[in-house]
Design a protein around this motif. Structure first.
Motif, PDB file in Angstrom:
ATOM      1  N   ASP A  43       0.810  -1.215   0.000  1.00  0.00           N
ATOM      2  CA  ASP A  43       0.000   0.000   0.000  1.00  0.00           C
ATOM      3  C   ASP A  43       0.842   1.263   0.000  1.00  0.00           C
ATOM      4  OD1 ASP A  43      -0.967  -0.303   3.485  1.00  0.00           O
ATOM      5  OD2 ASP A  43       0.866   0.464   2.626  1.00  0.00           O
ATOM      6  N   PHE A  44       0.144   2.343  -0.183  1.00  0.00           N
ATOM      7  CA  PHE A  44       0.757   3.666  -0.203  1.00  0.00           C
ATOM      8  C   PHE A  44       0.323   4.411   1.055  1.00  0.00           C
ATOM      9  CE2 PHE A  44       1.664   2.432  -4.374  1.00  0.00           C
ATOM     10  CZ  PHE A  44       2.577   3.317  -4.914  1.00  0.00           C
ATOM     11  N   GLN A  45       0.604   3.838   2.224  1.00  0.00           N
ATOM     12  CA  GLN A  45       0.139   4.432   3.467  1.00  0.00           C
ATOM     13  C   GLN A  45       0.802   5.768   3.777  1.00  0.00           C
ATOM     14  OE1 GLN A  45      -0.627   2.250   6.884  1.00  0.00           O
ATOM     15  NE2 GLN A  45      -1.635   0.592   5.807  1.00  0.00           N
ATOM     16  N   ILE A  77       5.592   5.295 -14.823  1.00  0.00           N
ATOM     17  CA  ILE A  77       6.176   5.528 -13.499  1.00  0.00           C
ATOM     18  C   ILE A  77       7.302   6.533 -13.671  1.00  0.00           C
ATOM     19  CG2 ILE A  77       7.331   4.514 -11.494  1.00  0.00           C
ATOM     20  CD1 ILE A  77       6.205   1.781 -12.407  1.00  0.00           C
ATOM     21  N   LYS A  78       7.220   7.627 -12.914  1.00  0.00           N
ATOM     22  CA  LYS A  78       8.278   8.634 -12.900  1.00  0.00           C
ATOM     23  C   LYS A  78       8.871   8.685 -11.499  1.00  0.00           C
ATOM     24  CE  LYS A  78       6.344  11.544 -16.528  1.00  0.00           C
ATOM     25  NZ  LYS A  78       5.885  12.893 -16.869  1.00  0.00           N
ATOM     26  N   ALA A  79       9.769   9.599 -11.254  1.00  0.00           N
ATOM     27  CA  ALA A  79      10.424   9.698  -9.947  1.00  0.00           C
ATOM     28  C   ALA A  79       9.454  10.083  -8.836  1.00  0.00           C
ATOM     29  CB  ALA A  79      11.569  10.710 -10.005  1.00  0.00           C
ATOM     30  N   ARG A 114       9.128  11.534  -3.398  1.00  0.00           N
ATOM     31  CA  ARG A 114       9.504  10.562  -4.429  1.00  0.00           C
ATOM     32  C   ARG A 114       8.866   9.208  -4.135  1.00  0.00           C
ATOM     33  NH1 ARG A 114      13.366  11.572  -8.042  1.00  0.00           N
ATOM     34  NH2 ARG A 114      14.462  13.539  -7.878  1.00  0.00           N
ATOM     35  N   ILE A 115       8.728   8.419  -5.168  1.00  0.00           N
ATOM     36  CA  ILE A 115       8.240   7.052  -5.015  1.00  0.00           C
ATOM     37  C   ILE A 115       9.347   6.221  -4.375  1.00  0.00           C
ATOM     38  CG2 ILE A 115       7.552   4.982  -6.296  1.00  0.00           C
ATOM     39  CD1 ILE A 115       6.314   6.877  -8.389  1.00  0.00           C
ATOM     40  N   THR A 116       9.005   5.449  -3.347  1.00  0.00           N
ATOM     41  CA  THR A 116      10.003   4.606  -2.676  1.00  0.00           C
ATOM     42  C   THR A 116      10.326   3.401  -3.552  1.00  0.00           C
ATOM     43  OG1 THR A 116       8.394   3.211  -1.535  1.00  0.00           O
ATOM     44  CG2 THR A 116       9.070   5.265  -0.408  1.00  0.00           C
ATOM     45  N   ARG A 120       7.841   1.395  -6.051  1.00  0.00           N
ATOM     46  CA  ARG A 120       8.201   1.225  -7.467  1.00  0.00           C
ATOM     47  C   ARG A 120       8.131  -0.252  -7.870  1.00  0.00           C
ATOM     48  NH1 ARG A 120      10.313   4.592 -10.893  1.00  0.00           N
ATOM     49  NH2 ARG A 120      10.827   6.067  -9.262  1.00  0.00           N
ATOM     50  N   ASP A 121       8.647  -1.124  -7.011  1.00  0.00           N
ATOM     51  CA  ASP A 121       8.591  -2.563  -7.296  1.00  0.00           C
ATOM     52  C   ASP A 121       7.146  -3.037  -7.423  1.00  0.00           C
ATOM     53  OD1 ASP A 121      11.351  -2.685  -7.250  1.00  0.00           O
ATOM     54  OD2 ASP A 121      11.455  -3.499  -5.204  1.00  0.00           O
ATOM     55  N   PHE A 122       6.297  -2.583  -6.492  1.00  0.00           N
ATOM     56  CA  PHE A 122       4.874  -2.931  -6.533  1.00  0.00           C
ATOM     57  C   PHE A 122       4.229  -2.437  -7.822  1.00  0.00           C
ATOM     58  CE2 PHE A 122       0.570  -1.244  -5.597  1.00  0.00           C
ATOM     59  CZ  PHE A 122      -0.108  -2.452  -5.544  1.00  0.00           C
ATOM     60  N   LEU A 123       4.483  -1.189  -8.196  1.00  0.00           N
ATOM     61  CA  LEU A 123       3.887  -0.611  -9.406  1.00  0.00           C
ATOM     62  C   LEU A 123       4.345  -1.344 -10.663  1.00  0.00           C
ATOM     63  CD1 LEU A 123       4.154   3.178  -8.506  1.00  0.00           C
ATOM     64  CD2 LEU A 123       2.066   1.780  -8.550  1.00  0.00           C
TER      65      LEU A 123
END
Length: 144
Positions: A43-45, A77-79, A114-116, A120-123
């Motif tokens: 999730d994106f908690q 997916i971007k930064a 930023r996306i962790t 990123r792996d999940f996406l």
């Protein structure tokens, strides 16, 4: 891979013309997005906000008791943002195609983040080339 969400239709979703109101589609996309992003295992908690929505209505969705299928996948997916693509459909019959730009957000600092690496792996698990095929099929007439 695509995330599949079976979205229930509610009586109140119907407008005076007997079909699901176009504005309700935004709520359907939200339900699919929450089902995708906020799961016990992934999730994106840390938080996220919607930066942009785009919807292409292809045909009317008539109210019925059976749920409608929403297929959701990651198209970019971007930064510090990512884009989700959707198809609201029954089998091969597409009612709407949409996209949403999501920005991860640090609510404590009140700023985008930023996306962790974990996010990123999940996406990446849900990236899909199917949106290229959808662009080719966009020659379909839009029903009023």
């Amino acid at each position: 891979m695509r995330h599949i969400y079976r979205c229930p239709l509610r009586w109140a979703d119907m407008d005076a013309y007997g079909h699901v109101n176009n504005v309700v589609f935004l709520r359907y996309l939200e339900e699919a997005r929450v089902d995708f992003l906020f799961r016990p295992d992934k999730d994106f908690q840390q938080g996220s906000v919607v930066a942009r929505h785009e919807i292409d209505y292809k045909r009317q969705l008539v109210h019925r008791h059976e749920p409608v299928t929403i297929e959701l996948w990651v198209s970019e997916i971007k930064a510090a943002s990512f884009t989700l693509a959707y198809e609201v459909k029954d089998g091969d019959l597409v009612y709407a195609r949409a996209s949403t730009v999501i920005v991860p957000f640090d609510f404590a600092a009140q700023r985008p983040r930023r996306i962790t690496a974990e996010e990123r792996d999940f996406l990446h698990e849900y990236t899909d080339d199917a949106d290229e095929g959808a662009a080719e099929a966009d020659g379909e007439a839009v029903a009023a």
